[in-house]
Design an enzyme around this catalytic site. Structure first.
Site, PDB file in Angstrom:
ATOM      1  N   ASN A  25       0.834  -1.210   0.000  1.00 17.79           N
ATOM      2  CA  ASN A  25       0.000   0.000   0.000  1.00 17.79           C
ATOM      3  C   ASN A  25       0.866   1.257   0.000  1.00 17.79           C
ATOM      4  OD1 ASN A  25      -2.449  -1.463   0.194  1.00 17.79           O
ATOM      5  ND2 ASN A  25      -2.024  -1.815   2.360  1.00 17.79           N
ATOM      6  N   ASP A  86       8.926  -6.123   3.001  1.00 20.27           N
ATOM      7  CA  ASP A  86       8.968  -5.560   4.339  1.00 20.27           C
ATOM      8  C   ASP A  86      10.363  -4.994   4.525  1.00 20.27           C
ATOM      9  OD1 ASP A  86       7.206  -5.156   6.661  1.00 20.27           O
ATOM     10  OD2 ASP A  86       8.932  -5.989   7.726  1.00 20.27           O
ATOM     11  N   SER A  87      10.413  -3.730   4.912  1.00 17.78           N
ATOM     12  CA  SER A  87      11.712  -3.062   4.926  1.00 17.78           C
ATOM     13  C   SER A  87      11.809  -2.135   6.114  1.00 17.78           C
ATOM     14  CB  SER A  87      11.919  -2.302   3.608  1.00 17.78           C
ATOM     15  OG  SER A  87      10.750  -1.600   3.251  1.00 17.78           O
ATOM     16  N   ARG A 198      16.012  -2.306  -1.695  1.00 17.87           N
ATOM     17  CA  ARG A 198      14.872  -2.898  -2.419  1.00 17.87           C
ATOM     18  C   ARG A 198      15.335  -3.399  -3.788  1.00 17.87           C
ATOM     19  NH1 ARG A 198      12.101   0.825  -1.318  1.00 17.87           N
ATOM     20  NH2 ARG A 198      11.288  -0.249   0.510  1.00 17.87           N
TER      21      ARG A 198
END
Ligand code: ITT
Length: 214
Positions: A25, A86-87, A198
Protein backbone atom coordinates in the site's frame (compact mmCIF):
# COMPACT_ATOMS: atom_id res chain seq x y z
CA UNK A 1 4.71 -4.49 -18.78
CA UNK A 2 1.70 -3.00 -16.99
CA UNK A 3 -1.81 -4.16 -17.58
CA UNK A 4 -4.29 -1.77 -19.06
CA UNK A 5 -7.73 -0.97 -17.66
CA UNK A 6 -9.23 -3.96 -19.47
CA UNK A 7 -7.49 -6.23 -16.96
CA UNK A 8 -9.10 -4.53 -13.94
CA UNK A 9 -10.72 -7.23 -11.89
CA UNK A 10 -13.00 -7.26 -8.90
CA UNK A 11 -11.72 -9.10 -5.84
CA UNK A 12 -14.48 -11.69 -5.93
CA UNK A 13 -13.84 -12.64 -9.55
CA UNK A 14 -10.10 -13.09 -9.52
CA UNK A 15 -8.52 -16.17 -10.98
CA UNK A 16 -4.97 -17.42 -10.73
CA UNK A 17 -3.19 -16.19 -13.82
CA UNK A 18 0.28 -15.33 -14.94
CA UNK A 19 0.16 -11.85 -13.43
CA UNK A 20 2.22 -10.69 -10.48
CA UNK A 21 0.53 -8.51 -7.85
CA UNK A 22 2.79 -5.86 -6.27
CA UNK A 23 1.44 -6.37 -2.76
CA UNK A 24 2.03 -3.05 -1.00
CA UNK A 25 0.00 0.00 0.00
CA UNK A 26 3.10 2.23 0.02
CA UNK A 27 3.08 4.39 -3.15
CA UNK A 28 6.85 4.92 -3.03
CA UNK A 29 7.45 1.18 -3.00
CA UNK A 30 4.92 0.60 -5.80
CA UNK A 31 6.73 3.07 -8.10
CA UNK A 32 10.15 1.60 -7.37
CA UNK A 33 9.07 -2.03 -7.79
CA UNK A 34 7.21 -1.21 -11.03
CA UNK A 35 10.39 0.39 -12.37
CA UNK A 36 12.55 -2.53 -11.19
CA UNK A 37 10.29 -5.06 -12.95
CA UNK A 38 9.62 -3.09 -16.12
CA UNK A 39 12.15 -4.90 -18.33
CA UNK A 40 11.54 -8.41 -17.01
CA UNK A 41 8.59 -9.17 -19.27
CA UNK A 42 6.53 -10.00 -16.18
CA UNK A 43 2.95 -8.77 -16.39
CA UNK A 44 2.32 -7.03 -13.08
CA UNK A 45 -0.61 -5.24 -11.45
CA UNK A 46 -1.04 -3.14 -8.32
CA UNK A 47 -3.75 -3.52 -5.65
CA UNK A 48 -5.37 -0.34 -7.05
CA UNK A 49 -5.43 -1.85 -10.57
CA UNK A 50 -7.54 -4.76 -9.31
CA UNK A 51 -9.64 -2.80 -6.79
CA UNK A 52 -8.13 -4.64 -3.83
CA UNK A 53 -7.79 -2.79 -0.51
CA UNK A 54 -6.12 -4.87 2.16
CA UNK A 55 -4.44 -3.75 5.37
CA UNK A 56 -2.39 -6.59 6.81
CA UNK A 57 -1.37 -6.49 10.47
CA UNK A 58 2.43 -6.43 10.69
CA UNK A 59 3.06 -7.96 14.09
CA UNK A 60 5.74 -10.45 13.09
CA UNK A 61 9.11 -10.47 14.84
CA UNK A 62 11.19 -10.39 11.66
CA UNK A 63 11.08 -8.75 8.22
CA UNK A 64 10.64 -12.23 6.75
CA UNK A 65 7.56 -12.91 8.90
CA UNK A 66 5.93 -9.59 8.00
CA UNK A 67 6.78 -9.87 4.31
CA UNK A 68 5.36 -13.40 4.30
CA UNK A 69 2.15 -12.28 6.04
CA UNK A 70 1.60 -9.51 3.50
CA UNK A 71 2.42 -11.62 0.44
CA UNK A 72 0.23 -14.54 1.56
CA UNK A 73 -2.73 -12.29 2.51
CA UNK A 74 -2.63 -10.50 -0.89
CA UNK A 75 -2.14 -13.78 -2.80
CA UNK A 76 -5.09 -15.44 -1.06
CA UNK A 77 -7.34 -12.38 -1.52
CA UNK A 78 -6.45 -11.87 -5.19
CA UNK A 79 -5.71 -15.37 -6.49
CA UNK A 80 -2.52 -13.89 -7.96
CA UNK A 81 1.12 -14.56 -7.34
CA UNK A 82 2.03 -11.70 -4.96
CA UNK A 83 5.25 -9.89 -4.17
CA UNK A 84 5.44 -8.06 -0.82
CA UNK A 85 8.28 -6.01 0.66
CA UNK A 86 8.97 -5.56 4.34
CA UNK A 87 11.71 -3.06 4.93
CA UNK A 88 13.20 -0.69 7.45
CA UNK A 89 16.03 1.55 8.50
CA UNK A 90 18.48 0.22 11.12
CA UNK A 91 20.59 2.83 12.91
CA UNK A 92 23.59 1.48 14.84
CA UNK A 93 23.60 4.22 17.52
CA UNK A 94 19.94 3.36 18.25
CA UNK A 95 20.60 -0.40 18.52
CA UNK A 96 18.94 -1.04 15.17
CA UNK A 97 15.86 1.21 15.68
CA UNK A 98 13.54 2.10 14.04
CA UNK A 99 14.10 -1.23 12.24
CA UNK A 100 11.02 -3.38 11.92
CA UNK A 101 8.94 -0.45 13.26
CA UNK A 102 10.19 2.11 10.70
CA UNK A 103 6.71 2.78 9.28
CA UNK A 104 5.20 3.18 12.76
CA UNK A 105 8.12 4.89 14.54
CA UNK A 106 6.27 8.06 15.52
CA UNK A 107 3.47 7.64 18.11
CA UNK A 108 1.79 10.82 16.80
CA UNK A 109 -1.67 10.05 15.32
CA UNK A 110 -1.58 10.48 11.55
CA UNK A 111 2.24 10.80 11.59
CA UNK A 112 3.88 11.33 8.20
CA UNK A 113 7.36 10.52 6.87
CA UNK A 114 8.57 14.00 7.99
CA UNK A 115 7.45 13.33 11.59
CA UNK A 116 9.32 10.03 11.61
CA UNK A 117 12.49 11.68 10.27
CA UNK A 118 12.22 14.44 12.89
CA UNK A 119 11.85 11.87 15.68
CA UNK A 120 14.84 9.92 14.36
CA UNK A 121 17.04 13.04 14.40
CA UNK A 122 15.78 14.00 17.85
CA UNK A 123 16.65 10.53 19.18
CA UNK A 124 20.12 10.72 17.65
CA UNK A 125 20.93 14.13 19.15
CA UNK A 126 23.94 13.85 21.45
CA UNK A 127 25.21 10.54 19.91
CA UNK A 128 28.68 10.84 18.40
CA UNK A 129 28.73 10.89 14.58
CA UNK A 130 28.96 9.22 12.10
CA UNK A 131 25.48 7.79 12.61
CA UNK A 132 26.04 4.64 10.58
CA UNK A 133 22.92 2.90 9.34
CA UNK A 134 21.54 0.58 6.74
CA UNK A 135 18.27 -0.02 4.98
CA UNK A 136 17.04 -3.61 4.80
CA UNK A 137 14.37 -5.15 2.55
CA UNK A 138 12.97 -8.66 2.56
CA UNK A 139 10.83 -9.58 -0.44
CA UNK A 140 8.33 -12.42 -0.12
CA UNK A 141 6.73 -13.99 -3.17
CA UNK A 142 3.61 -16.00 -2.35
CA UNK A 143 1.37 -18.27 -4.36
CA UNK A 144 -2.37 -18.27 -3.51
CA UNK A 145 -1.73 -21.76 -2.04
CA UNK A 146 0.39 -20.07 0.65
CA UNK A 147 3.76 -21.30 -0.65
CA UNK A 148 6.40 -18.58 -0.12
CA UNK A 149 9.94 -17.77 -1.27
CA UNK A 150 12.12 -14.98 0.14
CA UNK A 151 14.94 -12.70 -1.02
CA UNK A 152 16.81 -9.91 0.80
CA UNK A 153 18.86 -6.80 0.17
CA UNK A 154 20.73 -4.16 2.21
CA UNK A 155 22.10 -0.71 1.52
CA UNK A 156 24.69 0.95 3.82
CA UNK A 157 25.18 4.63 4.62
CA UNK A 158 24.82 7.12 7.47
CA UNK A 159 22.16 9.42 8.88
CA UNK A 160 22.86 13.15 8.55
CA UNK A 161 21.30 15.88 10.73
CA UNK A 162 19.81 17.98 7.87
CA UNK A 163 17.43 16.77 5.19
CA UNK A 164 18.73 16.83 1.60
CA UNK A 165 16.77 16.10 -1.58
CA UNK A 166 13.14 15.60 -2.49
CA UNK A 167 13.13 12.20 -4.25
CA UNK A 168 12.18 8.79 -2.89
CA UNK A 169 10.17 8.52 0.32
CA UNK A 170 10.45 7.71 4.02
CA UNK A 171 13.90 8.29 5.53
CA UNK A 172 15.60 8.95 2.14
CA UNK A 173 16.35 12.68 2.78
CA UNK A 174 18.50 11.87 5.85
CA UNK A 175 20.19 8.70 4.50
CA UNK A 176 23.58 9.73 3.08
CA UNK A 177 25.92 7.58 1.01
CA UNK A 178 29.47 8.84 1.27
CA UNK A 179 30.76 7.27 -1.97
CA UNK A 180 28.08 9.17 -3.96
CA UNK A 181 28.18 12.30 -1.78
CA UNK A 182 24.35 12.26 -1.90
CA UNK A 183 21.36 11.29 0.16
CA UNK A 184 18.97 8.68 -1.18
CA UNK A 185 16.48 11.53 -1.81
CA UNK A 186 19.00 13.28 -4.09
CA UNK A 187 19.03 10.30 -6.47
CA UNK A 188 16.58 9.88 -9.30
CA UNK A 189 14.56 6.66 -9.50
CA UNK A 190 17.01 5.05 -11.92
CA UNK A 191 19.95 5.76 -9.60
CA UNK A 192 18.12 4.62 -6.45
CA UNK A 193 17.04 1.48 -8.26
CA UNK A 194 20.66 0.61 -9.04
CA UNK A 195 21.78 0.45 -5.43
CA UNK A 196 18.96 0.45 -2.89
CA UNK A 197 18.13 -2.37 -0.47
CA UNK A 198 14.87 -2.90 -2.42
CA UNK A 199 16.69 -3.02 -5.77
CA UNK A 200 19.09 -5.62 -4.37
CA UNK A 201 16.24 -7.67 -2.88
CA UNK A 202 14.28 -7.58 -6.17
CA UNK A 203 17.45 -8.54 -8.07
CA UNK A 204 17.91 -11.48 -5.68
CA UNK A 205 14.24 -12.38 -6.24
CA UNK A 206 14.56 -12.46 -10.04
CA UNK A 207 15.63 -16.14 -10.25
CA UNK A 208 12.54 -17.05 -8.17
CA UNK A 209 10.28 -14.97 -10.44
CA UNK A 210 11.88 -16.37 -13.61
CA UNK A 211 11.26 -19.91 -12.35
CA UNK A 212 7.62 -19.09 -11.44
CA UNK A 213 6.92 -17.37 -14.77
CA UNK A 214 8.91 -19.82 -16.94
P1 ITT B 1 3.44 -1.88 3.05
O1 ITT B 1 3.49 -2.65 4.35
O2 ITT B 1 2.06 -1.69 2.53
O3 ITT B 1 4.37 -2.42 2.02
P2 ITT B 1 4.76 0.15 4.65
O4 ITT B 1 5.26 1.53 4.38
O5 ITT B 1 3.92 -0.05 5.89
O6 ITT B 1 3.96 -0.37 3.36
P3 ITT B 1 6.85 -1.44 5.85
O7 ITT B 1 6.00 -1.92 6.96
O8 ITT B 1 7.77 -2.41 5.15
O9 ITT B 1 5.98 -0.82 4.67
O10 ITT B 1 7.67 -0.20 6.40
C1 ITT B 1 8.79 0.23 5.73
C2 ITT B 1 9.17 1.61 6.23
O11 ITT B 1 10.61 1.71 6.25
C3 ITT B 1 8.67 2.68 5.26
O12 ITT B 1 7.37 3.13 5.57
C4 ITT B 1 9.75 3.75 5.44
O13 ITT B 1 9.49 4.51 6.60
C5 ITT B 1 11.01 2.92 5.67
N1 ITT B 1 11.64 2.60 4.38
C6 ITT B 1 11.66 1.40 3.74
N2 ITT B 1 12.27 1.50 2.55
C7 ITT B 1 12.64 2.78 2.43
C8 ITT B 1 13.28 3.50 1.40
O14 ITT B 1 13.61 2.95 0.24
N3 ITT B 1 13.51 4.79 1.61
C9 ITT B 1 13.14 5.40 2.76
N4 ITT B 1 12.50 4.81 3.76
C10 ITT B 1 12.25 3.49 3.60
Amino acid sequence: MRSGPETKLRTGQLKMSDKLLIATNNKGKVKEIQDLLKDTGIDFVTPADIGLALDVEEDGETYAENATRKAVAFAKASGLLSLADDSGLEVDALDGAPGLHSARYSPKPGAKDADRRALLLQNLKGSPRPWTAHFHATIAIAKPSGEVELAEGNCYGEIIPEERGTGGFGYDPVFFMEDLGKTMAELDMEQKNRLSHRARAVMNALPILRKLFA
